[in-house]
Write a protein that holds these residues in place. Structure first.
Motif, short mmCIF file in Angstrom:
data_model
loop_
_atom_site.label_atom_id
_atom_site.label_comp_id
_atom_site.label_asym_id
_atom_site.label_seq_id
_atom_site.Cartn_x
_atom_site.Cartn_y
_atom_site.Cartn_z
N PHE A 1 0.85 -1.19 0.00
CA PHE A 1 0.00 0.00 0.00
C PHE A 1 0.89 1.24 0.00
O PHE A 1 1.72 1.43 0.89
N HIS B 1 -0.86 3.30 -5.27
CA HIS B 1 -1.27 1.89 -5.30
C HIS B 1 -1.99 1.64 -3.98
O HIS B 1 -1.39 1.30 -2.97
N VAL B 2 -3.32 1.84 -4.02
CA VAL B 2 -4.11 1.87 -2.78
C VAL B 2 -4.63 0.47 -2.42
O VAL B 2 -5.83 0.26 -2.20
N GLY B 3 -3.74 -0.48 -2.37
CA GLY B 3 -4.07 -1.84 -1.99
C GLY B 3 -2.80 -2.65 -1.91
O GLY B 3 -1.70 -2.11 -1.93
N ARG C 1 -16.71 -5.72 -5.15
CA ARG C 1 -16.71 -4.78 -4.02
C ARG C 1 -17.78 -5.21 -3.04
O ARG C 1 -18.93 -5.43 -3.43
N SER D 1 -14.51 -3.86 1.10
CA SER D 1 -13.35 -4.63 0.64
C SER D 1 -13.44 -4.80 -0.88
O SER D 1 -14.53 -4.94 -1.44
N ALA E 1 -7.93 -4.53 -1.62
CA ALA E 1 -7.94 -3.17 -1.10
C ALA E 1 -9.13 -2.98 -0.16
O ALA E 1 -10.06 -3.78 -0.13
N GLU F 1 -11.67 0.30 1.73
CA GLU F 1 -12.07 1.69 1.94
C GLU F 1 -12.76 1.80 3.29
O GLU F 1 -13.47 0.88 3.71
N LYS F 2 -12.55 2.92 3.95
CA LYS F 2 -13.25 3.21 5.20
C LYS F 2 -13.79 4.63 5.13
O LYS F 2 -13.03 5.58 4.94
N TRP G 1 -9.30 5.46 1.13
CA TRP G 1 -8.49 4.25 1.05
C TRP G 1 -7.72 4.03 2.36
O TRP G 1 -7.19 4.99 2.93
N ASN H 1 -5.00 0.99 4.47
CA ASN H 1 -4.10 -0.14 4.26
C ASN H 1 -4.76 -1.43 4.75
O ASN H 1 -5.04 -1.58 5.95
#
Length: 478
Positions: free
Chosen positions: A280, A295-297, A330, A339, A380, A382-383, A387, A389
């Motif tokens: 990440f 690179h968000v994952g 997703r 996720s 990846a 999201e919260k 994004w 980690n």
């Protein structure tokens, strides 16, 4: 829209859990009808099959068939087995040809049960039953005049509740093995209480009360391990309790007395992978686009086709092609967490927008679709729309029975706790100095008591006190 969906969820959970309770408190095997009778009734009802030759009514019913059951010791052609069973060459060839068309195999496999039904007077074959696996069987019957009928049917199971209590003499795993508790049940208990207490560290004298299910085929050939329904573990001044309850989506979980979910509620990783090729970062050189970009994952390198699982319970937001990520899924989880699973080669057919998935459910397979240089999973999270980690974020924490399901849960909990209370209390306070620790197991309406090397049967709990066990000497065995 919210109210009907909530109402439907409550109905689903109530039906699922009430059914489990009904099976638990009322489970009794039903009378097993002959497989040949089943085929005959289907013929009478007009179901598909070979043309039936009408038989004249008999003044007396046919005598019951002679039943010969065995487990096959070798793999051999169907015709070969039928000839060994006494059929003539032409008859065996006819039966074998018909059956192998049904099962798409000309062999009967080693280790599979085979049952023959023969006429008690003539010795002629009336029918056969061959189990394809634990879930299905093929039944063949002679209707007379050279007419045969065969069909694949599901193997029916009934639920058998197992209720037991035992004391831990040295450690939990040894005690569980000593009392024949299946490994999946042991694993389920250890997972459930993993964040409360390590069961392998239970001290001698700790007491375990347990209710779980077995699925037993109606002919008794197969016994499959079911799920934990309730458990109570006492050690020192503490008591751990687990109650099975189906949520709004019909998924069973183990909860404590306050309705908090027990055990792991999320997976750290969604698959078995070899290594992490990219982490990440907000500044990574892209191997295909040849530019620096976020690179968000994390990229988890794995074999092509490796199963990918949902890391937690949730609702599918999207499942399909998503540009650079290729085939992508997703999933919306609680606490505004999402996720993401990218570059999949395949998405499971039941994973569609709006469908509910549970932790560990297969959702797809590793691939290299989209902008990818080789098989891997882009994973990846999201919260709250940002994004995060996935290696440091957590999912599924603080899951509990929803307020609208609370009354149903409390009712189910009370019933299971009453069932647990009926089991004898064991543990260090129950054992007099110098005595062997007893193990008491309830199967059906009888408690089996192991004291030393003698097995007795307690027919009435009324005679059990903290210092005395009344057993029936006539029932002693072992």
């Amino acid at each position: 829209m919210g109210y009907p969906r909530a109402l439907i969820g409550m109905v689903v959970a109530l039906i699922a859990t009430s059914t489990a309770l009904f099976l638990f408190f009322q489970a009794n095997p039903k009378t097993i009808s002959s497989p040949l009778d089943t085929l005959s009734s289907e013929i009478d009802a007009g179901t598909d099959g070979p043309e039936v030759v009408e038989q004249p009514e008999s003044a007396q019913p046919a005598a019951p068939s002679i039943t010969i059951s065995t487990t096959l010791e070798r793999t051999a052609p169907i015709e070969s087995y039928l000839r060994e069973a006494g059929m003539g060459p032409s008859e065996a060839r006819q039966w074998a040809s018909y059956i192998q068309r049904i099962i798409a195999n000309r062999y009967f496999e080693s280790g599979h049960p085979l049952t023959l039904y023969k006429d008690p007077e003539t010795g002629e074959m009336r029918g056969i039953k061959y189990d394809l696996d634990e879930n299905s069987t093929v039944i063949g019957a002679s209707l007379g005049a050279g007419v045969l009928k065969a069909a694949i049917r599901p193997i029916e199971y009934y639920i058998r509740p197992i209720k037991m209590t035992f004391a831990v003499k040295d450690n939990f795993q040894h005690a569980a093995a000593e009392h024949g508790i299946p490994k999946p049940i042991v694993d389920s208990l250890q997972d459930a209480f993993s964040d409360r207490h390590d069961l392998n560290r239970l001290k001698p004298g700790s007491a375990v009360k347990l209710i779980y299910q077995e699925k037993v085929s109606r002919d008794g050939s197969y016994t499959l391990v079911g799920d934990v329904q309730a458990a109570q573990i006492r050690f020192g001044s503490r008591t751990l309790t687990a109650i099975s309850f189906a949520d709004e989506h019909g998924q069973p979980h183990l909860y404590d007395e306050q309705g908090h979910a027990l055990g792991p509620q999320s997976l750290k990783f969604p698959l078995n992978f070899e290594y992490i090729s990219s982490g990440f970062t907000f500044h990574r050189y892209h191997p295909i686009l040849h530019e620096y970009r976020p690179h968000v994952g994390v990229d988890l390198v794995a074999k092509y086709g490796e199963p990918v699982k949902s890391v937690a319970d949730g609702t599918v937001i999207s499942a399909g092609w998503q540009g650079e990520l290729g085939n992508c899924i997703r999933i919306q989880h609680q606490h505004e967490m999402v996720s993401i699973y990218g570059h999949l080669s395949k998405i499971s057919p039941d994973v569609k927008p709006g469908s509910y998935v549970h932790m560990g459910q297969l959702i797809g397979n590793v691939g290299s679709t989209g902008l990818s240089t080789g098989p891997h999973l882009h994973f990846a999270m999201e919260k709250d729309g940002a994004w995060v980690n996935p290696l440091t974020e957590h999912l599924g924490e603080n899951h509990q029975v929803s307020p609208r399901m609370r009354a149903i849960f409390d009712e189910i909990k009370d019933q299971y706790q009453s069932a647990l209370a009926e089991l004898p209390d064991l543990g260090s306070h129950f054992i007099a100095s110098g005595e062997r620790k007893p193990a008491i197991s309830k199967f059906g309406d009888m408690y089996h008591v192991t004291l030393g090397h003698t097995l007795g049967t307690v027919r009435h709990l009324r005679g059990i006190t903290s210092s005395r066990l009344e057993t029936s000497a006539s029932d002693s065995a072992l």
